[in-house]
Enzyme design. Structure first.
Site, PDB file in Angstrom:
ATOM      1  N   THR A  76      67.258  60.232  46.268  1.00  0.00           N
ATOM      2  CA  THR A  76      66.733  60.546  44.940  1.00  0.00           C
ATOM      3  C   THR A  76      66.307  62.012  44.880  1.00  0.00           C
ATOM      4  O   THR A  76      66.687  62.750  43.964  1.00  0.00           O
ATOM      5  CB  THR A  76      65.545  59.633  44.599  1.00  0.00           C
ATOM      6  OG1 THR A  76      66.014  58.284  44.581  1.00  0.00           O
ATOM      7  CG2 THR A  76      64.956  59.979  43.251  1.00  0.00           C
ATOM      8  N   CYS A 360      69.725  39.532  34.033  1.00  0.00           N
ATOM      9  CA  CYS A 360      68.597  38.657  34.348  1.00  0.00           C
ATOM     10  C   CYS A 360      67.940  39.006  35.675  1.00  0.00           C
ATOM     11  O   CYS A 360      66.811  38.627  35.940  1.00  0.00           O
ATOM     12  CB  CYS A 360      69.058  37.204  34.407  1.00  0.00           C
ATOM     13  SG  CYS A 360      69.719  36.641  32.855  1.00  0.00           S
TER      14      CYS A 360
END
Lengths: 422, 212
Positions: A76, A360
């Site tokens: 990141t 989900c």
């Protein structure tokens, strides 16, 4: 129960290898000083030497010079540094345009979005049904004011490997810097940024076994031809190869215009402020050293078996990603007519850890941007499951998870209104 | 200790859902949700016309664990009840009966409740039992649009700001969607909007316009 878990989510993170921990340990308890200059005290000089040695090992693995490698806290931060650092250096000069793909992982995706909000312009490249970027589309997207092109080496979800050599040539000809996120390929596929053409024969990095067959992954690597231009910036990470979490690096080609975006001290060639994580760097180097071409061959065999069985034995199953242009450790399929979170939960109850691109399953309730990027509708993301392999998986694990998946999918289809009635 | 994302009751219903299947020659049936967009539930009921009670009820689910568990509990709760009682069974009832569902999963599990109500409505419409005819308002329309999914996000089109404007005049509903007409999901969304709005008794025509 946890001890019995068969962990097949190695693209998310991996279990630390004990040998890595062993290599790191002295730098927590014995040589714990900060890395001082060569005129510092002896404990600090020892720490400095350990850091430099780790840097040397990792740089060599990329065909880079040691001073071209900047340690970071992970992928990141590496990708943030690449994109924001180049934007800071060139945004007021060459231009404010960047080019990237729609299927990048979040570090590049959301850093590019953040730059967009700050007034930079981003061209988002589409990919085809296998997840491949069209080099012609790359060429067409590059402009006079383009400061950076960022194309991942391999995808985090579907494992598709881009032809970075072809893309690097295009970027080079257009005088545009190229960044590639190699989080999922470093040591798993050959990467050589030097232009020596070493990747074509280096095998998956270690170099002791020459590998030239297409199956070896050599044709998926970076730097396969002598004299060919390579990427200018490469993001790599330790925790995807059984190294420690919170450690990564960015390869920065010598003389690349880039500025640090996180202010502080002058560490890491003045590109990354903060006290160096020496145990982390040592662990990263140790982890890289443990990945061998033989291991990559083994992972490829696990992957191929999983794909062959899933596609061959479980009806209504489709492949996500390219069949051959994919990382050794990644298998991703969609089981149609059933939902991914139901599958992962059922597999979890049977002792298998896998992940899905279903909305989900995610914190945001958003379906995978990668599956929609390859033209899949919500239904394809809904039933997508990623199986990703690592050092501690065996062929038996593959057979067991396939057996369990076949059962689970059949069970869930039995209650699905969409499943065709047999 | 193994940690699962749901409690034991939910897991039990998920593993062994009750009342699964489809009643042949059902008196009322409904399908909520759509496969292009996310979870989907079908509910079929058999009604005792004298007592006005639900004699038999079955469901099918293409959904996540909370969707399946809610389908299981909601069919348990509705069985034997009068239609009016069954209509009042809410997501909250289902959640309480299941020992608590994660609020973030309300979206997936509420589909089963809607499936039950829609199956009862279907029975009533077929048998001329619909009495209350409230005039449609923009609020009713917006409520229904919240059941149209944006397949790009897996969330509804209202929440994802795809609905630019809604109007209702002289029986004609006009919905403007902030999307290019050539977009891969434009047609699916258009059909879904029509499907949700057209059943309103005083709506004669549904027009969907795209901005691009």
């Amino acid at each position: 129960m946890f001890g019995e878990t068969t962990y097949l989510d190695n693209s998310a993170t991996t279990r630390l290898d004990e040998r890595v921990l062993e290599a790191m340990q002295p730098y927590f308890f014995e040589t714990y000083a900060v890395a001082t200059s060569e005129f510092g005290y002896s404990l600090g000089i020892e720490a400095r030497e350990a850091l430099d040695a780790a840097r040397g090992v990792l740089a060599a693995r990329l065909g880079a010079a040691p001073e071209e490698l900047v340690f970071t806290s992970g992928s990141t931060e590496s990708s943030n540094l690449a994109l924001k650092g180049v934007a800071l250096a060139l945004g007021g000069k060459k231009g404010r345009h960047l080019v990237t793909t729609r299927i990048e992982d979040f570090p590049v995706l959301n850093t590019a979005r953040a730059l967009e909000r700050q007034g930079f312009e981003v061209t988002w490249l589409d990919v085809d049904g296998d997840g491949l970027v069209d080099p012609d589309a790359v060429r067409a997207a590059l402009r006079q004011d383009t400061i950076l092109l960022s194309v991942q080496h391999a995808n985090q979800e579907i494992g598709t490997v881009q032809d970075i050599d072809a893309i690097a040539k295009i970027a080079y000809d257009a005088h545009v810097l190229l960044h590639t996120d190699a989080t999922h390929t470093f040591t798993r596929l050959p990467i050589d940024v030097s232009g020596s053409g070493a990747a074509a024969s280096a095998g998956a990095g270690a170099g002791e076994e020459g590998e030239t067959s297409p199956e070896s992954g050599a044709d998926l690597g970076i730097g396969r031809r002598e004299g060919a231009p390579g990427p200018d910036l490469v993001t790599i990470s330790a925790h995807t190869i059984h190294g420690p979490r919170g450690v990564g690096a960015l390869y920065v080609r010598d003389r690349t215009p880039i500025r640090k975006w996180m202010d502080g001290g002058f560490q890491e060639y003045d590109l990354r402020a903060g006290v160096e994580d020496i145990p982390g760097a040592v662990g990263f180097a140790a982890a890289a050293g443990l990945v061998t071409p033989k291991e990559n061959e083994r992972l490829r065999a696990l992957r191929d078996r999983l794909l062959d069985c899933a596609l061959g034995e479980i009806p209504h199953t489709t492949l996500n990603g390219h069949r051959t242009r994919r990382t050794p450790q990644n298998a991703n399929v969609t089981f149609h007519f059933v939902e991914g979170e139901s599958i992962t939960l059922q597999l979890d109850m049977r002792g298998f850890a896998v992940s899905t691109g279903s909305a989900c399953f995610s914190k945001s309730l958003e379906a995978s941007h990668v599956i929609s990027g390859i033209g899949g509708d919500h239904e394809r993301a809904h039933g997508s499951v990623r199986f990703s392999f690592g050092r501690f998986n065996s062929m038996e694990d593959v057979d067991n998870v396939i057996e369990a998946a076949a059962e689970v999918v059949a069970q869930l289809r039995a209650i699905s209104p969409l499943a065709p009635k047999d | 200790m193994t940690k699962f994302p749901y409690n034991e009751i939910v897991l039990e219903h998920f593993k062994h859902p009750h009342n699964v299947g489809e009643i042949e020659e059902a008196d009322g049936k409904a399908i909520e949700g759509s496969p292009a967009c996310g979870d989907m539930v079908s509910v079929t009921i058999k009604v005792d016309p004298d007592k006005n009670t639900i004699d038999d009820i079955k469901f099918q689910s293409y959904g996540c664990a909370s969707n399946i568990a809610t389908g299981s509990i909601i069919t348990d709760l509705a069985r034997g009840k009068t239609l009016d009682e069954a209509k009042k069974v809410s997501w909250k009832d289902a959640s309480e009966e299941l020992g608590g569902l994660p609020p973030i999963k309300a979206h997936c599990s509420v589909l089963a409740v809607e499936g039950l109500r829609a199956a009862i409505r279907d029975y009533e419409e077929r048998n001329g039992l619909v009495t209350e005819r409230e005039p449609t308002t923009l609020k009713t329309i917006e409520k229904r649009l919240k059941h149209v999914m944006n397949p790009l996000m897996g969330l509804d089109i209202v929440r994802t700001d795809l609905v630019k404007s809604v109007s209702f005049e002289g029986g004609i509903v006009k919905v403007v969607v902030d999307l290019d007409e050539s977009h891969q999901f434009a047609q699916a969304i258009k059909n879904d909007i029509a499907e949700k709005i057209e059943p309103l008794w005083d709506v004669e025509l549904v027009e969907v316009e795209f901005t691009g």
